[in-house]
Design a protein around this motif. Structure first.
Motif, PDB file in Angstrom:
ATOM      1  N   ILE A  49      11.399 -13.298   5.868  1.00  0.00           N
ATOM      2  CA  ILE A  49      10.940 -11.708   5.812  1.00  0.00           C
ATOM      3  C   ILE A  49       9.116 -11.723   5.586  1.00  0.00           C
ATOM      4  N   VAL A  50       8.526 -12.904   5.265  1.00  0.00           N
ATOM      5  CA  VAL A  50       7.393 -13.302   5.006  1.00  0.00           C
ATOM      6  C   VAL A  50       6.540 -13.295   6.163  1.00  0.00           C
ATOM      7  N   SER A  51       5.639 -12.347   6.258  1.00  0.00           N
ATOM      8  CA  SER A  51       4.586 -12.339   7.357  1.00  0.00           C
ATOM      9  C   SER A  51       3.418 -11.845   6.915  1.00  0.00           C
ATOM     10  N   SER A  52       2.269 -12.559   6.806  1.00  0.00           N
ATOM     11  CA  SER A  52       1.144 -12.389   6.403  1.00  0.00           C
ATOM     12  C   SER A  52       0.123 -11.488   7.333  1.00  0.00           C
ATOM     13  N   THR A  53       0.412 -11.695   8.539  1.00  0.00           N
ATOM     14  CA  THR A  53      -0.159 -10.844   9.533  1.00  0.00           C
ATOM     15  C   THR A  53       0.217  -9.274   9.578  1.00  0.00           C
ATOM     16  N   LEU A  54       1.708  -9.264   9.622  1.00  0.00           N
ATOM     17  CA  LEU A  54       2.261  -7.906   9.323  1.00  0.00           C
ATOM     18  C   LEU A  54       1.900  -7.142   8.278  1.00  0.00           C
ATOM     19  N   SER A  55       1.773  -7.918   7.098  1.00  0.00           N
ATOM     20  CA  SER A  55       1.432  -7.425   5.766  1.00  0.00           C
ATOM     21  C   SER A  55       0.100  -6.928   5.891  1.00  0.00           C
ATOM     22  N   LEU A  56      -0.892  -7.841   6.357  1.00  0.00           N
ATOM     23  CA  LEU A  56      -2.387  -7.365   6.322  1.00  0.00           C
ATOM     24  C   LEU A  56      -2.534  -6.259   7.495  1.00  0.00           C
ATOM     25  N   ASN A  57      -1.630  -6.137   8.600  1.00  0.00           N
ATOM     26  CA  ASN A  57      -1.992  -4.884   9.345  1.00  0.00           C
ATOM     27  C   ASN A  57      -1.318  -3.576   8.687  1.00  0.00           C
ATOM     28  N   MET A  58      -0.380  -3.712   8.212  1.00  0.00           N
ATOM     29  CA  MET A  58       0.107  -2.608   7.441  1.00  0.00           C
ATOM     30  C   MET A  58      -0.825  -2.180   6.472  1.00  0.00           C
ATOM     31  N   ALA A  59      -1.190  -3.044   5.771  1.00  0.00           N
ATOM     32  CA  ALA A  59      -2.414  -2.570   4.571  1.00  0.00           C
ATOM     33  C   ALA A  59      -3.667  -1.700   5.125  1.00  0.00           C
ATOM     34  N   ILE A  60      -4.241  -2.428   6.509  1.00  0.00           N
ATOM     35  CA  ILE A  60      -5.248  -1.947   6.990  1.00  0.00           C
ATOM     36  C   ILE A  60      -4.996  -0.654   7.531  1.00  0.00           C
ATOM     37  N   PHE A  61      -3.769  -0.436   8.052  1.00  0.00           N
ATOM     38  CA  PHE A  61      -3.228   0.671   8.820  1.00  0.00           C
ATOM     39  C   PHE A  61      -3.232   1.849   7.827  1.00  0.00           C
ATOM     40  N   ALA A  62      -2.807   1.606   6.546  1.00  0.00           N
ATOM     41  CA  ALA A  62      -2.705   2.607   5.503  1.00  0.00           C
ATOM     42  C   ALA A  62      -3.887   2.919   4.944  1.00  0.00           C
ATOM     43  N   SER A  63      -4.906   2.072   4.963  1.00  0.00           N
ATOM     44  CA  SER A  63      -6.353   2.202   4.816  1.00  0.00           C
ATOM     45  C   SER A  63      -7.014   3.155   5.598  1.00  0.00           C
ATOM     46  N   VAL A  64      -6.942   2.876   6.814  1.00  0.00           N
ATOM     47  CA  VAL A  64      -7.561   3.636   8.112  1.00  0.00           C
ATOM     48  C   VAL A  64      -6.905   5.038   8.003  1.00  0.00           C
ATOM     49  N   CYS A  65      -5.464   5.296   7.791  1.00  0.00           N
ATOM     50  CA  CYS A  65      -5.052   6.583   7.554  1.00  0.00           C
ATOM     51  C   CYS A  65      -5.520   7.309   6.328  1.00  0.00           C
ATOM     52  N   LEU A  66      -5.756   6.548   5.365  1.00  0.00           N
ATOM     53  CA  LEU A  66      -6.464   7.180   4.222  1.00  0.00           C
ATOM     54  C   LEU A  66      -7.957   7.780   4.464  1.00  0.00           C
ATOM     55  N   ALA A  67      -8.477   6.707   5.035  1.00  0.00           N
ATOM     56  CA  ALA A  67      -9.926   6.777   5.383  1.00  0.00           C
ATOM     57  C   ALA A  67     -10.209   7.953   6.540  1.00  0.00           C
ATOM     58  N   SER A  68      -9.175   8.242   7.327  1.00  0.00           N
ATOM     59  CA  SER A  68      -9.248   9.293   8.399  1.00  0.00           C
ATOM     60  C   SER A  68      -9.356  10.960   7.722  1.00  0.00           C
ATOM     61  N   ARG A  69      -8.843  10.807   6.363  1.00  0.00           N
ATOM     62  CA  ARG A  69      -8.886  12.257   5.698  1.00  0.00           C
ATOM     63  C   ARG A  69     -10.224  12.121   4.844  1.00  0.00           C
ATOM     64  N   LEU A  70     -11.186  11.220   4.869  1.00  0.00           N
ATOM     65  CA  LEU A  70     -12.243  11.644   4.231  1.00  0.00           C
ATOM     66  C   LEU A  70     -13.312  12.471   5.035  1.00  0.00           C
ATOM     67  N   PRO A  71     -14.336  12.928   4.372  1.00  0.00           N
ATOM     68  CA  PRO A  71     -15.309  13.895   5.003  1.00  0.00           C
ATOM     69  C   PRO A  71     -16.258  13.350   5.839  1.00  0.00           C
ATOM     70  N   ARG A  72     -16.797  12.194   5.582  1.00  0.00           N
ATOM     71  CA  ARG A  72     -18.041  11.789   6.371  1.00  0.00           C
ATOM     72  C   ARG A  72     -17.488  10.383   6.924  1.00  0.00           C
ATOM     73  N   SER A  73     -18.228   9.892   7.796  1.00  0.00           N
ATOM     74  CA  SER A  73     -17.931   8.688   8.370  1.00  0.00           C
ATOM     75  C   SER A  73     -18.454   7.555   7.567  1.00  0.00           C
ATOM     76  N   LEU A  74     -19.432   7.694   6.751  1.00  0.00           N
ATOM     77  CA  LEU A  74     -19.871   6.831   5.884  1.00  0.00           C
ATOM     78  C   LEU A  74     -18.852   6.450   4.707  1.00  0.00           C
ATOM     79  N   HIS A  75     -18.036   7.491   4.287  1.00  0.00           N
ATOM     80  CA  HIS A  75     -17.042   7.524   3.384  1.00  0.00           C
ATOM     81  C   HIS A  75     -15.986   6.456   3.992  1.00  0.00           C
ATOM     82  N   ALA A  76     -15.400   6.916   5.161  1.00  0.00           N
ATOM     83  CA  ALA A  76     -14.440   6.013   5.856  1.00  0.00           C
ATOM     84  C   ALA A  76     -14.854   4.546   5.951  1.00  0.00           C
ATOM     85  N   PHE A  77     -16.315   4.393   6.357  1.00  0.00           N
ATOM     86  CA  PHE A  77     -16.712   3.020   6.751  1.00  0.00           C
ATOM     87  C   PHE A  77     -16.529   2.161   5.287  1.00  0.00           C
ATOM     88  N   VAL A  78     -16.792   2.910   4.126  1.00  0.00           N
ATOM     89  CA  VAL A  78     -16.841   1.995   2.872  1.00  0.00           C
ATOM     90  C   VAL A  78     -15.504   2.027   2.564  1.00  0.00           C
TER      91      VAL A  78
END
Length: 146
Positions: free
Chosen positions: A21-50
């Protein structure tokens, strides 16, 4: 969606076990995808970049640093882990004292109480034998080796 992706990150993360079940690539992709989803809700692009930059540091670079620290200096690894746990506890205490108490109790339960219970329960383990066990060859088969 972000919560499910972060849960998937926790499930598939490489904790050092050799499991299918261990997959470091899948794990990293899931975490970054979750972060991008959360960042898409932020008001400015600078906030999303950070937010995405911080997620890359936490999910991609921090585990690599931990592996190197653990391989080279195990005592330093333990110290850094305790230091970051205390920093997280102090940071949470500035926001919410109830959250800090819950975090501290959860941290102590996972770090101390669960391993203690696991070791104590090993004494109660009983090995039973039955037809589900591997076959054992009891006769001498060396005459067939010639």
């Amino acid at each position: 969606m972000s919560a499910l992706m972060l849960l998937g990150h926790l499930i598939f993360f490489d904790y050092g076990a050799n499991a299918a079940i261990v997959s470091s690539t899948l794990s990293l992709n899931m975490a970054i995808f979750a972060s991008v989803c959360l960042a898409s809700r932020l008001p400015r692009s600078l906030h999303a970049f950070v937010m995405v930059t911080f997620a890359m540091q936490i999910f991609a670079l921090w585990p690599m640093l931990q592996k190197k620290l653990k391989a080279r200096t195990p005592r330093c690894y333990v110290g850094v882990t305790v230091l970051f746990a205390l920093a997280a506890l102090v940071g949470l205490a500035t926001v919410s004292s109830v959250g800090a108490v819950l975090f501290a109790s959860l941290l102590l339960a996972i770090s101390c109480l669960c391993p203690y219970c696991l070791i104590r329960l090993q004494l109660l383990k009983d090995n039973i034998h039955g037809p589900w066990d591997e076959a054992e060859i009891k006769e001498d088969l060396s005459r067939f080796l010639m």
